[in-house]
Design a protein around this motif. Structure first.
Motif, short mmCIF file in Angstrom:
data_model
loop_
_atom_site.label_atom_id
_atom_site.label_comp_id
_atom_site.label_asym_id
_atom_site.label_seq_id
_atom_site.Cartn_x
_atom_site.Cartn_y
_atom_site.Cartn_z
N VAL A 50 82.98 -36.49 9.41
CA VAL A 50 83.41 -35.47 8.24
C VAL A 50 84.78 -34.89 8.58
CG1 VAL A 50 82.65 -33.71 6.99
CG2 VAL A 50 81.05 -35.16 7.41
N VAL A 51 85.49 -34.58 7.68
CA VAL A 51 86.76 -34.05 7.91
C VAL A 51 86.74 -32.53 6.95
CG1 VAL A 51 89.24 -33.99 7.31
CG2 VAL A 51 88.20 -36.14 7.92
N ALA A 52 86.65 -31.61 7.62
CA ALA A 52 86.45 -30.19 6.93
C ALA A 52 87.90 -29.50 7.02
CB ALA A 52 85.49 -29.36 7.83
N VAL A 53 88.14 -29.14 5.78
CA VAL A 53 89.36 -28.61 5.36
C VAL A 53 88.94 -26.84 5.28
CG1 VAL A 53 91.25 -28.30 3.83
CG2 VAL A 53 90.09 -30.40 4.22
N HIS A 54 89.51 -26.18 6.11
CA HIS A 54 89.35 -24.62 5.96
C HIS A 54 90.44 -24.03 5.23
CE1 HIS A 54 85.97 -24.70 8.89
NE2 HIS A 54 86.49 -25.85 9.32
N ASP A 55 90.45 -22.95 4.65
CA ASP A 55 91.23 -22.51 3.84
C ASP A 55 90.70 -20.90 3.66
OD1 ASP A 55 94.29 -21.97 3.48
OD2 ASP A 55 93.46 -22.14 1.32
N GLY A 56 91.64 -19.83 3.97
CA GLY A 56 91.00 -18.52 3.57
C GLY A 56 89.78 -18.16 4.22
N GLY A 57 89.58 -18.68 5.69
CA GLY A 57 88.40 -18.22 6.39
C GLY A 57 87.07 -18.90 5.80
N ALA A 58 87.27 -20.01 4.86
CA ALA A 58 86.00 -20.80 4.47
C ALA A 58 86.43 -22.28 4.35
CB ALA A 58 85.34 -20.23 3.00
N VAL A 59 85.18 -23.13 4.35
CA VAL A 59 85.42 -24.56 4.30
C VAL A 59 85.77 -24.65 2.56
CG1 VAL A 59 84.42 -26.82 4.55
CG2 VAL A 59 84.15 -25.04 6.32
N VAL A 60 86.79 -25.25 2.33
CA VAL A 60 87.12 -25.47 0.93
C VAL A 60 86.77 -27.16 0.57
CG1 VAL A 60 88.75 -23.77 0.67
CG2 VAL A 60 89.49 -25.75 1.38
N LYS A 61 86.87 -27.73 1.52
CA LYS A 61 86.58 -29.32 1.09
C LYS A 61 85.84 -30.05 2.22
CE LYS A 61 89.42 -31.63 -1.90
NZ LYS A 61 90.69 -32.22 -2.45
N ARG A 62 84.88 -30.72 2.14
CA ARG A 62 84.45 -31.84 3.13
C ARG A 62 84.58 -33.17 2.67
NH1 ARG A 62 79.37 -31.48 3.96
NH2 ARG A 62 79.24 -31.51 6.28
N LEU A 63 85.30 -33.98 3.43
CA LEU A 63 85.63 -35.37 2.91
C LEU A 63 84.89 -36.18 4.22
CD1 LEU A 63 89.33 -34.44 2.49
CD2 LEU A 63 87.77 -35.44 0.82
#
Lengths: 136, 297
Positions: A50-63
């Motif tokens: 899983v690639v997790a994209v973090h933005d603004g202190g939260a995970v916004v997308k999991r690919l």
């Protein structure tokens, strides 16, 4: 210094994601890596995961990626994968079905050889996918 | 030709024209899709080429360089992948590829090399089977006519190549296809797949090479990444060739059908002209007969 990281995920068939974010956590062959902006340049081999994209202190997308390569530069990172998908769009059933098919294919190939290695790899990918879906 | 025959002929040409113009429309919409797909595949292929160039520099001259990169030590057996279409009616598209393949086969055999063939697409197989059936190892069906060629199919073909290379059956592999230039032109292309031709570093990277450019760390080591990257790169190259070929095929078909439609139009005009002449002649003849008949009374 740029304060955002440009994240791109491309497969041979299309561009799957392209966005600015704070951090990307990717599944490296030898362990997960968290990439922040201004990271030193590197090329990373990826394992299925899983690639997790973090933005603004939260995970916004999991690919989910079925392995691949990542190039990291100071201003961003580009992931090349043969197959990738947004985990939000993958159902638990579909993942289980895929694992089932992969295992059956693997059981059919009995003699050692490239075909068996390939089938085994598909099982690993499917297992990683099931695990990723379950964790979501 | 009698009037009736002419009338039938005109009708049949009209039907043909309808078909060719419909095929042209279909081809042009397929071309658009094929072109889009080829464009979507581009970023991946370019990034991959860049990574490969960086990596190859790292292992240059190393004795343990992967064989896909350095090649086997021999140069005896060449594998040609002949990528054509499944269908005809697209001008010289298939025949130009097959002609190129035949020329290459003759040249290689002249140099005393062994040649093996993998045919991708039905037309190429049908044409080559006539005289070089003994060379054809494998025929890949049901790939090139798919609405969207899946990457997995390219991987499958790449596996055929690497399996043979690893088994020592072949020393070199080249793919033959038509590179898409524009809707009306394409270019016969031979691209060597094995050993891998390392792409030159992109100009931008070469420019900054005076300064310490981006020096990459490799995680894990160069060799392990290369071992993964090279087979993937092979599949990407094949995938690209198939997409380019698909776009070229539709372009060629569009041009061929456009010509056919125009020719049919001209033919209809000509036939209509002679039909009208004959009709007029018949009318005139009848009139003369009536007039001279009346005069005789």
């Amino acid at each position: 210094m740029a304060d955002k990281l440009n994240f791109e995920l491309v497969s041979p068939e299309s561009e799957l994601a392209s966005e600015a974010c704070d951090m990307v956590v990717m599944p490296g062959e030898d362990g997960d890596l968290g990439i922040l902006v201004e990271h030193s340049p590197m090329v990373v081999l990826l394992r299925p995961g899983v690639v997790a994209v973090h933005d603004g202190g939260a995970v916004v997308k999991r690919l989910f990626v079925a392995g691949g390569f990542a190039e990291v530069r100071a201003d961003g990172c580009i992931l090349l994968t043969e197959e990738g998908m947004d985990l939000a769009a993958v159902g638990r059933e579909a993942a289980a079905r895929r694992l089932d098919t992969a295992q059956r294919d693997f059981a059919e190939v009995t003699e050692e050889g490239p075909a068996r290695t390939r089938a085994e790899r598909q099982v690993h990918v499917a297992e990683a996918l099931v695990e990723a879906v379950d964790a979501a | 030709m009698s009037l009736k025959e002419l009338r039938n002929r005109i009708n049949s040409v009209k039907q043909t024209k309808k078909i060719t113009s419909a095929m042209k429309l279909v081809a042009s919409s397929k071309l658009k899709r094929a072109q889009e797909q080829a464009e979507r595949a581009r970023p991946f292929a370019e990034k991959m080429a860049e990574m490969l160039a960086n990596l190859a520099r790292g292992v240059e001259g190393m004795p343990e360089a992967p064989r896909l990169l350095s090649g086997s030590d021999k140069d005896d057996t060449h594998l040609l992948l002949v990528a054509t279409a499944d269908r005809g009616l697209c001008g010289g598209f298939n025949s130009s590829i097959v002609r190129g393949a035949r020329r290459r086969i003759a040249q290689l055999e002249g140099d005393g090399k062994r040649v093996r063939l993998i045919c991708i697409g039905r037309k190429g197989r049908d044409l080559l089977r006539r005289d070089r059936a003994d060379l054809i190892e494998e025929y890949v069906a049901d790939v090139v006519s798919k609405r969207q060629i899946p990457f997995a199919d390219a991987e499958r073909i790449a596996q055929m190549v690497t399996d043979r290379f690893d088994a020592g059956e072949i020393d070199r592999a080249t793919i033959i296809y038509n590179r898409f230039k524009s809707a009306i032109s394409s270019e016969l292309t031979f691209r060597q797949l094995v050993p891998v031709e390392v792409p030159p570093l992109p100009a931008a990277a070469a420019e900054v090479s005076n300064e310490p450019g981006p020096l990459y760390d490799f995680e894990p080591g160069e060799e392990r990444i290369l071992a993964e990257l090279l087979p993937t790169n092979l599949a990407v190259q094949i995938y690209r060739a198939l997409l380019e070929n698909a776009a070229s095929e539709q372009g060629a078909r569009m041009a061929a059908m456009d010509n056919a439609t125009r020719n049919a139009g001209e033919m209809i005009d000509k036939l209509t002209l002679s039909y009208n002449r004959q009709r007029q002649a018949a009318i005139t003849k009848e009139l003369i007969e009536i007039v001279s008949g009346a005069e005789a009374l």
